[in-house]
Structures are given as structure tokens and as C-alpha cells.
Design a protein around this motif. Structure first.
Motif, PDB file in Angstrom:
ATOM      1  N   LEU A 137       0.833  -1.192   0.000  1.00  0.00           N
ATOM      2  CA  LEU A 137       0.000   0.000   0.000  1.00  0.00           C
ATOM      3  C   LEU A 137       0.872   1.247   0.000  1.00  0.00           C
ATOM      4  O   LEU A 137       1.794   1.365   0.812  1.00  0.00           O
ATOM      5  N   ALA A 138       0.592   2.171  -0.899  1.00  0.00           N
ATOM      6  CA  ALA A 138       1.301   3.452  -0.894  1.00  0.00           C
ATOM      7  C   ALA A 138       0.801   4.296   0.272  1.00  0.00           C
ATOM      8  O   ALA A 138      -0.331   4.151   0.738  1.00  0.00           O
ATOM      9  N   ALA A 139       1.654   5.186   0.741  1.00  0.00           N
ATOM     10  CA  ALA A 139       1.284   6.027   1.888  1.00  0.00           C
ATOM     11  C   ALA A 139       0.018   6.830   1.617  1.00  0.00           C
ATOM     12  O   ALA A 139      -0.804   7.020   2.518  1.00  0.00           O
ATOM     13  N   ASP A 140      -0.162   7.273   0.377  1.00  0.00           N
ATOM     14  CA  ASP A 140      -1.342   8.086   0.087  1.00  0.00           C
ATOM     15  C   ASP A 140      -2.615   7.244  -0.064  1.00  0.00           C
ATOM     16  O   ASP A 140      -3.707   7.794  -0.231  1.00  0.00           O
ATOM     17  N   GLU A 141      -2.504   5.910  -0.015  1.00  0.00           N
ATOM     18  CA  GLU A 141      -3.679   5.045  -0.008  1.00  0.00           C
ATOM     19  C   GLU A 141      -4.202   4.798   1.403  1.00  0.00           C
ATOM     20  O   GLU A 141      -5.366   4.418   1.582  1.00  0.00           O
ATOM     21  N   LEU A 142      -3.354   4.970   2.404  1.00  0.00           N
ATOM     22  CA  LEU A 142      -3.741   4.592   3.757  1.00  0.00           C
ATOM     23  C   LEU A 142      -4.935   5.383   4.285  1.00  0.00           C
ATOM     24  O   LEU A 142      -5.784   4.815   4.989  1.00  0.00           O
ATOM     25  N   PRO A 143      -5.063   6.687   3.982  1.00  0.00           N
ATOM     26  CA  PRO A 143      -6.276   7.391   4.440  1.00  0.00           C
ATOM     27  C   PRO A 143      -7.559   6.755   3.924  1.00  0.00           C
ATOM     28  O   PRO A 143      -8.588   6.764   4.623  1.00  0.00           O
ATOM     29  N   ARG A 144      -7.518   6.186   2.731  1.00  0.00           N
ATOM     30  CA  ARG A 144      -8.700   5.496   2.202  1.00  0.00           C
ATOM     31  C   ARG A 144      -9.050   4.279   3.057  1.00  0.00           C
ATOM     32  O   ARG A 144     -10.235   4.047   3.379  1.00  0.00           O
ATOM     33  N   VAL A 145      -8.041   3.513   3.453  1.00  0.00           N
ATOM     34  CA  VAL A 145      -8.292   2.332   4.290  1.00  0.00           C
ATOM     35  C   VAL A 145      -8.789   2.753   5.670  1.00  0.00           C
ATOM     36  O   VAL A 145      -9.708   2.145   6.227  1.00  0.00           O
ATOM     37  N   VAL A 146      -8.190   3.801   6.202  1.00  0.00           N
ATOM     38  CA  VAL A 146      -8.654   4.320   7.493  1.00  0.00           C
ATOM     39  C   VAL A 146     -10.123   4.709   7.394  1.00  0.00           C
ATOM     40  O   VAL A 146     -10.929   4.417   8.296  1.00  0.00           O
ATOM     41  N   ASP A 147     -10.486   5.355   6.301  1.00  0.00           N
ATOM     42  CA  ASP A 147     -11.879   5.769   6.131  1.00  0.00           C
ATOM     43  C   ASP A 147     -12.805   4.579   5.979  1.00  0.00           C
ATOM     44  O   ASP A 147     -13.971   4.634   6.392  1.00  0.00           O
ATOM     45  N   ASP A 148     -12.311   3.475   5.402  1.00  0.00           N
ATOM     46  CA  ASP A 148     -13.118   2.256   5.325  1.00  0.00           C
ATOM     47  C   ASP A 148     -13.437   1.740   6.729  1.00  0.00           C
ATOM     48  O   ASP A 148     -14.561   1.280   6.992  1.00  0.00           O
ATOM     49  N   PHE A 149     -12.469   1.788   7.637  1.00  0.00           N
ATOM     50  CA  PHE A 149     -12.727   1.387   9.025  1.00  0.00           C
ATOM     51  C   PHE A 149     -13.745   2.327   9.673  1.00  0.00           C
ATOM     52  O   PHE A 149     -14.627   1.887  10.413  1.00  0.00           O
ATOM     53  N   ARG A 150     -13.607   3.613   9.409  1.00  0.00           N
ATOM     54  CA  ARG A 150     -14.551   4.579   9.982  1.00  0.00           C
ATOM     55  C   ARG A 150     -15.968   4.314   9.483  1.00  0.00           C
ATOM     56  O   ARG A 150     -16.929   4.272  10.267  1.00  0.00           O
ATOM     57  N   ARG A 151     -16.102   4.134   8.195  1.00  0.00           N
ATOM     58  CA  ARG A 151     -17.427   3.902   7.616  1.00  0.00           C
ATOM     59  C   ARG A 151     -18.018   2.581   8.112  1.00  0.00           C
ATOM     60  O   ARG A 151     -19.228   2.491   8.385  1.00  0.00           O
ATOM     61  N   ALA A 152     -17.183   1.569   8.270  1.00  0.00           N
ATOM     62  CA  ALA A 152     -17.659   0.285   8.794  1.00  0.00           C
ATOM     63  C   ALA A 152     -18.184   0.441  10.216  1.00  0.00           C
ATOM     64  O   ALA A 152     -19.153  -0.227  10.612  1.00  0.00           O
ATOM     65  N   THR A 153     -17.560   1.307  10.994  1.00  0.00           N
ATOM     66  CA  THR A 153     -18.031   1.560  12.361  1.00  0.00           C
ATOM     67  C   THR A 153     -19.394   2.220  12.347  1.00  0.00           C
ATOM     68  O   THR A 153     -20.295   1.855  13.130  1.00  0.00           O
ATOM     69  N   VAL A 154     -19.578   3.184  11.475  1.00  0.00           N
ATOM     70  CA  VAL A 154     -20.887   3.821  11.325  1.00  0.00           C
ATOM     71  C   VAL A 154     -21.934   2.775  10.940  1.00  0.00           C
ATOM     72  O   VAL A 154     -23.056   2.750  11.479  1.00  0.00           O
ATOM     73  N   ASN A 155     -21.572   1.882  10.035  1.00  0.00           N
ATOM     74  CA  ASN A 155     -22.496   0.832   9.615  1.00  0.00           C
ATOM     75  C   ASN A 155     -22.796  -0.139  10.760  1.00  0.00           C
ATOM     76  O   ASN A 155     -23.932  -0.613  10.899  1.00  0.00           O
ATOM     77  N   ALA A 156     -21.788  -0.444  11.571  1.00  0.00           N
ATOM     78  CA  ALA A 156     -22.000  -1.341  12.703  1.00  0.00           C
ATOM     79  C   ALA A 156     -22.987  -0.734  13.697  1.00  0.00           C
ATOM     80  O   ALA A 156     -23.837  -1.438  14.266  1.00  0.00           O
ATOM     81  N   ARG A 157     -22.889   0.556  13.902  1.00  0.00           N
ATOM     82  CA  ARG A 157     -23.849   1.226  14.786  1.00  0.00           C
ATOM     83  C   ARG A 157     -25.257   1.140  14.198  1.00  0.00           C
ATOM     84  O   ARG A 157     -26.227   0.866  14.916  1.00  0.00           O
TER      85      ARG A 157
END
Length: 363
Positions: A149-169
Motif C-alpha cells: 500500500l502506498a502512503a497516500d492510499e492509507l487514508p482510504r483504508v482508514v476511512d473504510d474502518f470509519r465507515r464500517a463503524t458507522v455501519n455497525a452502529r
């Protein structure tokens, strides 16, 4: 002194006992969209007597998938499927947390349209996953070398975790658990055996922990610290990792989670999967690093559970395979009843056989 039958006050709620259900990959989500099913609802509801159920690893995005028929939490249909499960578990008096999962390199192009998995570094490794073969049955295959993963891709993965948390709620879960263990993506960044990066996400402890902690902060921001736990597995020797310096990282992450006042720390001990047994010195240091709720999981027996709880090195014990064969495990542990025999050949994939057909005690 605390024992397995006692209630436990987590920051977010109080559990009915300290017998937790560990996350276990069972590979029975509906295909092709990885939607939780009514059969899964029956499975989890049968085990609602646990103090807390932690679900099987649930991919936060299509990229995070590594095995056939594992459920997701990134589509409306998946959220609706999980909502039926959480409603049923709550109706049976249980509590349930969703484990947020990105497998990283433990995957195969067959589940990604021909694309390789992703990881901290593009390193070959010895690891396998399970996909659907030409005959429709599961087959084990080597996981090929991933793409870094390139460094500039990591914010996208972080946002996937954030969105998954919203979905879990939205799906009605009581908590989320971040999967930072067992050789998957977040541990691939933490471990020197899988992370050879030369940027700000590789090298020393702080830099190797940077991406996992960015994920933690995003998940906490999407909910709050009390409703977030994290699973770690120092010293694991599985899925291509040889985490020989993992104890240092484990304590480093534990201290960081303690500062963030996370709801719990879930320790997956390495002896369950061929690794060494953790010694008491590490348990003492872990308790010093993290003064919140610690869940311990591994090859736990009633005697070992009593010793660890009595010493104060853990507050609850998570059981995996014993919960597969014994849907009423807390009752059996409480009164010393015998266990059903596990049918290991039907753990992964399939139908109700070896999934929801284990008998509970009568009376």
C-alpha cells in the motif's frame, strides 16, 4: 475473587458473565454479496448466553476480504442482514460486538477480480487462504505476494474502518472490535517480519504502530472509546508471520490504547495456533500497560481461567472452539457439565451441519 460466572462492568455496559465468545471465521455468508443469513442469526442467537459475543471477522470493504463466504459490513444489504442478527441476540438477552477486519495479504486474486492482496510491504510469505474451488467446495490455496500500500492510499483504508463503524452502529451492535491480530493487515504493519517500509509507516515501534493507531482514532471518532475494543496477538507464528519481537509491540500498542481509554483490550495468545505460551511476566507487564478491561483468549481451561482471573491479569476469558460445539457454554462451565465433541471437519463453510445442530443441555 472474580470468576467466570460473575458480571463484568465494561465502560459501555455490564455483561451477564465473563465467558465471552471469541471471533471465529465460519464462512457461511450468502453469496455473491457476503450478506449475513438467517442461519447465521440462529447460530449467534443460540450463543446469546455469552457475556459478550465477538462476531467472526467482518470485512470493512471488498478489498478487505480474504476467504470465501465471509460477511461484510460495507453495503446496505449487509447492514440489514446484521441488524436481524443483533435484534435476535438482544431479544435473547445477549450482547454482541462486530469485529472489523481487513485481511491484507491473506487473500487470493480469485476473490479480487484477479488483483493481488495488499499489505505493508510486497514480501513473499508462506500463508494460505480458502476459496471456492471449481467443484463448489472449499479449497486451500497459497496466498501470493501482495502489493504494498502506498502512503497516500492509507487514508482510504482508514476511512473504510470509519465507515464500517458507522455501519455497525446502524446494524445495532453493542460495540466494535478492531482486528489487529492473527497476521492480518494491521498486524502486518506492526510486525518487522512483514513491514520493511522506509517511510513514516515503517522502522521503529512508533512508525510501525502509526497506521494501526490511525485506524483506532478513526473508529473512536466514529463512535467513542467506550464502544471500541481491539484484538492483538503478540508472538503469533501464523499466516506468514514470525512475530519474534511482538511482545515489545504488544506492550507499545497496549499503552497507546490505555491513553485512549478504549473499552477493552483483547489478547489472542499465540499457543492456540502453534506459537509459544505467554509467560506470566508478560501478563504482569500488559496489566501495567493497560489498566482497563482485558479479555484473554487461547487454549483456556476452567483451571487456567480461574488462575488468570484470580491474579487480575484478565477480566474475562474468550472461548473459541468450545463455543462452536457448546452453544450453552457458560452454563456448562458454571455447573461442570461435559462438553459436546467438536466436529472439526465442518467448522468452515457448509450448511447447518456442525454449525447450529449442536445440542444444548435440557432442563
Amino acid at each position: 475473587m472474580p470468576n467466570l460466572t460473575h458480571q463484568l462492568a465494561l465502560p459501555a455496559f455490564t455483561t451477564r458473565n465473563r465467558v465471552f465468545m471469541a471471533p471465529m471465521t465460519r464462512m457461511r455468508a450468502a453469496q455473491p454479496d457476503d450478506v449475513p443469513t438467517d442461519l447465521m442469526r440462529e447460530y449467534y442467537t443460540q450463543r446469546a448466553g455469552a457475556g459478550l459475543i465477538v462476531t467472526e471477522g467482518t470485512q470493512i470493504s471488498p478489498e478487505g476480504k480474504g476467504y470465501h463466504a465471509t460477511p461484510g459490513i460495507h453495503s446496505e444489504e449487509q447492514v440489514a442482514g446484521w441488524r436481524r442478527i443483533t435484534d435476535a441476540v438482544h431479544g435473547a438477552g445477549g450482547r454482541i460486538a462486530l469485529q472489523l477486519w481487513h485481511v491484507g495479504r491473506i487473500t487470493h486474486p480469485a476473490v479480487h477480480g484477479g488483483e493481488p492482496g495488499v499489505s505493508a510491504s510486497a514480501l513473499p510469505f508462506k500463508g494460505t487462504t480458502r476459496i471456492q474451488g471449481p467443484d463448489g467446495n472449499l479449497m486451500s490455496v497459497d496466498a501470493p505476494t501482495p502489493r504494498a500500500l502506498a502512503a497516500d492510499e492509507l487514508p482510504r483504508v482508514v476511512d473504510d474502518f470509519r465507515r464500517a463503524t458507522v455501519n455497525a452502529r446502524a446494524a445495532g451492535f453493542d460495540m466494535v472490535e478492531i482486528h489487529g491480530a492473527n497476521g492480518y493487515l494491521l498486524q502486518q504493519f506492526m510486525s518487522t517480519s512483514s513491514n520493511h517500509r522506509e517511510d513514516q509507516y515503517g522502522g521503529n515501534l512508533d512508525d510501525r504502530a502509526r497506521f494501526p493507531l490511525e485506524v483506532v482514532d478513526a473508529v473512536v471518532d466514529a463512535w467513542d472509546p467506550a464502544h471500541v475494543g481491539m484484538r492483538i496477538s503478540p508472538l503469533i507464528k501464523a499466516r506468514g508471520l514470525d512475530d519474534s519481537d511482538g511482545l515489545e509491540m504488544g506492550l507499545h500498542i497496549a499503552s497507546a490504547l490505555n491513553r485512549r481509554e478504549l473499552g477493552y483490550l483483547h489478547l489472542a495468545e499465540p499457543d492456540w495456533d502453534g506459537g509459544p505460551e505467554l509467560d506470566d511476566d508478560f501478563r504482569i507487564k500488559l496489566r501495567e500497560a493497560f489498566d482497563g478491561v482485558i479479555i484473554a483468549a487461547g487454549n483456556y481451561t476452567p483451571d487456567k481461567s480461574a488462575r488468570i482471573l484470580r491474579a487480575g491479569w484478565a477480566d474475562a476469558i474468550a472461548f473459541g472452539r468450545p463455543f462452536i460445539a457448546n452453544p450453552d457454554l457458560p452454563r456448562r462451565l458454571a455447573d461442570g457439565s461435559p462438553f459436546n465433541e467438536l466436529r472439526a471437519e465442518v467448522i468452515s463453510g457448509g450448511d447447518a451441519t456442525g454449525y447450529t445442530d449442536y445440542p444444548a443441555l435440557i432442563g
